[in-house]
Design a protein around this motif. Structure first.
Motif, mmCIF file in Angstrom:
data_model
loop_
_atom_site.group_PDB
_atom_site.id
_atom_site.type_symbol
_atom_site.label_atom_id
_atom_site.label_comp_id
_atom_site.label_asym_id
_atom_site.label_seq_id
_atom_site.Cartn_x
_atom_site.Cartn_y
_atom_site.Cartn_z
ATOM 1 N N ARG A 1 0.831 -1.202 0.000
ATOM 2 C CA ARG A 1 0.000 0.000 0.000
ATOM 3 C C ARG A 1 0.874 1.264 0.000
ATOM 4 O O ARG A 1 0.602 2.222 -0.724
ATOM 5 C CB ARG A 1 -0.910 -0.041 1.233
ATOM 6 N N LEU A 2 1.934 1.243 0.817
ATOM 7 C CA LEU A 2 2.829 2.404 0.897
ATOM 8 C C LEU A 2 3.469 2.673 -0.456
ATOM 9 O O LEU A 2 3.527 3.827 -0.917
ATOM 10 C CB LEU A 2 3.907 2.166 1.956
ATOM 11 N N SER A 3 3.915 1.618 -1.100
ATOM 12 C CA SER A 3 4.568 1.766 -2.399
ATOM 13 C C SER A 3 3.588 2.369 -3.412
ATOM 14 O O SER A 3 3.946 3.255 -4.198
ATOM 15 C CB SER A 3 5.060 0.400 -2.861
ATOM 16 N N GLN A 4 2.356 1.921 -3.349
ATOM 17 C CA GLN A 4 1.316 2.447 -4.241
ATOM 18 C C GLN A 4 1.103 3.954 -3.998
ATOM 19 O O GLN A 4 1.088 4.763 -4.932
ATOM 20 C CB GLN A 4 0.038 1.654 -3.954
ATOM 21 N N ILE A 5 0.986 4.335 -2.718
ATOM 22 C CA ILE A 5 0.772 5.753 -2.367
ATOM 23 C C ILE A 5 1.966 6.604 -2.806
ATOM 24 O O ILE A 5 1.810 7.671 -3.392
ATOM 25 C CB ILE A 5 0.548 5.917 -0.841
ATOM 26 N N ARG A 6 3.173 6.104 -2.526
ATOM 27 C CA ARG A 6 4.364 6.885 -2.879
ATOM 28 C C ARG A 6 4.539 6.989 -4.393
ATOM 29 O O ARG A 6 5.028 7.998 -4.892
ATOM 30 C CB ARG A 6 5.606 6.268 -2.236
ATOM 31 N N ASN A 7 4.126 5.932 -5.106
ATOM 32 C CA ASN A 7 4.247 5.972 -6.566
ATOM 33 C C ASN A 7 3.353 7.028 -7.203
ATOM 34 O O ASN A 7 3.664 7.547 -8.274
ATOM 35 C CB ASN A 7 3.959 4.597 -7.170
ATOM 36 N N GLU A 8 2.253 7.345 -6.514
ATOM 37 C CA GLU A 8 1.393 8.414 -7.042
ATOM 38 C C GLU A 8 2.111 9.763 -6.990
ATOM 39 O O GLU A 8 1.889 10.627 -7.823
ATOM 40 C CB GLU A 8 0.083 8.485 -6.251
ATOM 41 N N ARG A 9 2.959 9.921 -5.974
ATOM 42 C CA ARG A 9 3.716 11.163 -5.812
ATOM 43 C C ARG A 9 4.960 11.206 -6.682
ATOM 44 O O ARG A 9 5.271 12.190 -7.317
ATOM 45 C CB ARG A 9 4.193 11.270 -4.348
ATOM 46 N N ARG A 10 5.761 10.130 -6.576
ATOM 47 C CA ARG A 10 7.034 10.094 -7.303
ATOM 48 C C ARG A 10 7.162 8.755 -8.013
ATOM 49 O O ARG A 10 7.818 7.836 -7.529
ATOM 50 C CB ARG A 10 8.206 10.260 -6.326
ATOM 51 N N PRO A 11 6.512 8.676 -9.170
ATOM 52 C CA PRO A 11 6.450 7.399 -9.888
ATOM 53 C C PRO A 11 7.841 6.869 -10.230
ATOM 54 O O PRO A 11 8.713 7.633 -10.652
ATOM 55 C CB PRO A 11 5.674 7.749 -11.169
ATOM 56 N N GLY A 12 8.033 5.582 -9.995
ATOM 57 C CA GLY A 12 9.288 4.926 -10.398
ATOM 58 C C GLY A 12 10.516 5.283 -9.581
ATOM 59 O O GLY A 12 11.622 4.869 -9.905
ATOM 60 N N SER A 13 10.348 6.052 -8.491
ATOM 61 C CA SER A 13 11.515 6.459 -7.692
ATOM 62 C C SER A 13 11.955 5.329 -6.764
ATOM 63 O O SER A 13 11.191 4.410 -6.470
ATOM 64 C CB SER A 13 11.156 7.678 -6.846
ATOM 65 N N LYS A 14 13.179 5.435 -6.275
ATOM 66 C CA LYS A 14 13.642 4.491 -5.262
ATOM 67 C C LYS A 14 12.757 4.621 -4.017
ATOM 68 O O LYS A 14 12.369 3.633 -3.402
ATOM 69 C CB LYS A 14 15.112 4.768 -4.907
ATOM 70 N N TYR A 15 12.463 5.888 -3.674
ATOM 71 C CA TYR A 15 11.599 6.214 -2.530
ATOM 72 C C TYR A 15 10.307 5.393 -2.542
ATOM 73 O O TYR A 15 9.824 4.940 -1.513
ATOM 74 C CB TYR A 15 11.307 7.715 -2.599
ATOM 75 N N ALA A 16 9.750 5.188 -3.751
ATOM 76 C CA ALA A 16 8.453 4.518 -3.883
ATOM 77 C C ALA A 16 8.574 3.018 -4.111
ATOM 78 O O ALA A 16 7.571 2.298 -4.059
ATOM 79 C CB ALA A 16 7.663 5.152 -5.028
ATOM 80 N N SER A 17 9.797 2.539 -4.335
ATOM 81 C CA SER A 17 9.941 1.115 -4.705
ATOM 82 C C SER A 17 9.513 0.206 -3.562
ATOM 83 O O SER A 17 9.685 0.516 -2.390
ATOM 84 C CB SER A 17 11.399 0.820 -5.073
ATOM 85 N N LEU A 18 8.969 -0.942 -3.935
ATOM 86 C CA LEU A 18 8.490 -1.886 -2.924
ATOM 87 C C LEU A 18 9.630 -2.310 -2.000
ATOM 88 O O LEU A 18 9.454 -2.406 -0.779
ATOM 89 C CB LEU A 18 7.867 -3.102 -3.631
ATOM 90 N N LEU A 19 10.806 -2.507 -2.598
ATOM 91 C CA LEU A 19 11.961 -2.945 -1.810
ATOM 92 C C LEU A 19 12.294 -1.924 -0.721
ATOM 93 O O LEU A 19 12.474 -2.267 0.453
ATOM 94 C CB LEU A 19 13.166 -3.130 -2.747
ATOM 95 N N ASN A 20 12.349 -0.661 -1.127
ATOM 96 C CA ASN A 20 12.666 0.391 -0.159
ATOM 97 C C ASN A 20 11.556 0.551 0.882
ATOM 98 O O ASN A 20 11.827 0.757 2.074
ATOM 99 C CB ASN A 20 12.901 1.723 -0.872
#
Lengths: 273, 273
Positions: B209-228
């Motif tokens: 869920r977090l990765s999904q939310i972060r991807n809306e803000r910064r798509p494809g970033s390390k910040y949003a990656s599932l691993l991170n």
């Protein structure tokens, strides 16, 4: 010493029970002691609350008043039959007649917030909160085209809490922009707002009240002086009239009342969904 | 096509009518069209609404459902007797039995928000909103001693909307502080929080869920990656365990549910006032 103890017993957060209960209690001059008991979703948990209610009745020599929103039948029936209290059951009173009217059985779901975290409405609310925060106090003119409403008014006229309330409760993207002495000298609203005048809504406030609020922040300053507050307010109201911006006075209104009025005036479609 | 039209008719903002009505309607699988009619505080205004309700009944071939919170007796009686609708009157149903129980007449005040703008409770709420805004996202460590609660968690775990909700609805001064990779490397919560650990409450969230939310803000970033996201969440939960900070997962919870749980855990006194 409060006149009576009131319990709000719910299988969810208890927000519905409390909001409703408070609207009822506000009709009485008595003082009430409030006790909240959320998440009571089983007969066992109900039993604990019943014992607490009955102990209170004994101690105080007066029956407590109990507002319940509990859909578990066993828990609900126990509370209604075993409490030495005036029990107000919103579900039994209103849900059952509605079953007859609609010709269907209610699904007895628990609480209005169940699964809400996944709903579009909820996502919109969170997005609106983020938008309103990013556009608080004229911080940003970016994406103003996406605003549902832009609140304008002098500093400390109530724009920020109203914007956040509109976002949080109604999913409205509410930006807010301060009107400052420079705007009055120039005799025009901030240029970034000009294309969006139709979405602007003004807040004004009595000078005495504004001076009092500003004095709490910056005691004895020119900013807080009654003379300056009178000047800013007069100029702001003149500007709103000239620009044909609807406005209201926040002096005697809560943010809930201000928000409802704004919705009615600027986004009447939001009163129907 | 909705199954039925529902009117919320109130002499105030209609918030009470709607909150209560929604909790009732949520029990049914039907789809409802909502129509809000606030500030209906006279028999004349009631008449207009009655005509609208009856026209709707005629057009749709089904009686609307009408939730009312109106204390003006003439307006209320007209709505109850002249509407071709299922009318749910919360005041008549609950206020009158309470008059008997308390042995006093209700003062039939209009709405729970009347004069509220002057009350201490309201002032506290506005002050709490200002506090929470000033202490959003670790912006300031000043005056943390005055915070009622400090929410901690990774970026986008729900801290900001929860803080604002606690302030707005409960008058709670809620600061919030992000836990960032530097904190995990150092293996300690931010030093400015250390003296206030007892007031901290953690929010966590599922990595997906977090990765999904972060991807809306910064798509494809390390910040949003599932691993991170997995890494940050695991580290944050480890830290909260080590520091004995209570925490919950915001993934399937609304801000209302999160707020109620926090109040119960960290400020149980706020459940009684």
């Amino acid at each position: 010493m409060p006149d009576r103890t009131v319990f709000f017993v719910s299988d969810g957060t208890g927000i519905t029970a409390e909001t409703f209960g408070n609207s009822i209690l506000a009709q009485f001059p008595a003082k009430f002691r409030h006790v909240r008991r959320p998440f009571i979703d089983s007969a066992d948990k109900a039993q604990t609350v019943i014992e607490e209610i009955n102990a209170t009745a004994m101690q105080e020599g007066k029956r407590p008043i109990v507002f319940i929103t509990v859909v578990n039948d066993e828990a609900r029936t126990r509370i209604e039959t075993q409490c030495n209290a005036q029990v107000m059951d919103m579900f039994r009173t209103f849900v059952e007649p509605l079953e007859t009217e609609l010709g269907v059985k209610s699904n007895h779901r628990v609480g209005r917030f169940s699964d809400v975290a996944k709903s579009q409405e909820y996502t919109d609310r969170i997005e609106a909160i983020n938008f309103s925060l990013a556009h608080d106090d004229g911080q940003s003119s970016r994406n103003l085209a996406q605003a549902d409403v832009i609140l304008v008014g002098v500093s400390r006229s109530g724009k920020t809490p109203t914007s956040l309330y509109l976002a949080m409760q109604h999913g409205i993207k509410a930006a807010n922009y301060p009107l400052i002495p420079e705007d009055f000298e120039r005799g025009a609203i901030p240029s970034s707002l000009a294309p969006y005048k139709r979405k602007c809504f003004g807040l004004t406030i009595d000078a005495d009240r504004l001076s009092q609020i500003r004095n709490e922040r910056r005691p004895g300053s020119k900013y807080a002086s009654l003379l300056n507050c009178r000047y800013e307010i007069a100029e702001a109201e003149k500007m709103m009239k000239r620009e044909s911006i609807s406005w209201l006075s926040s002096t005697h209104k809560s943010i809930e009342e201000i928000a409802t009025t704004i919705l009615r005036d600027i986004r009447p479609d939001r009163l129907i969904y």
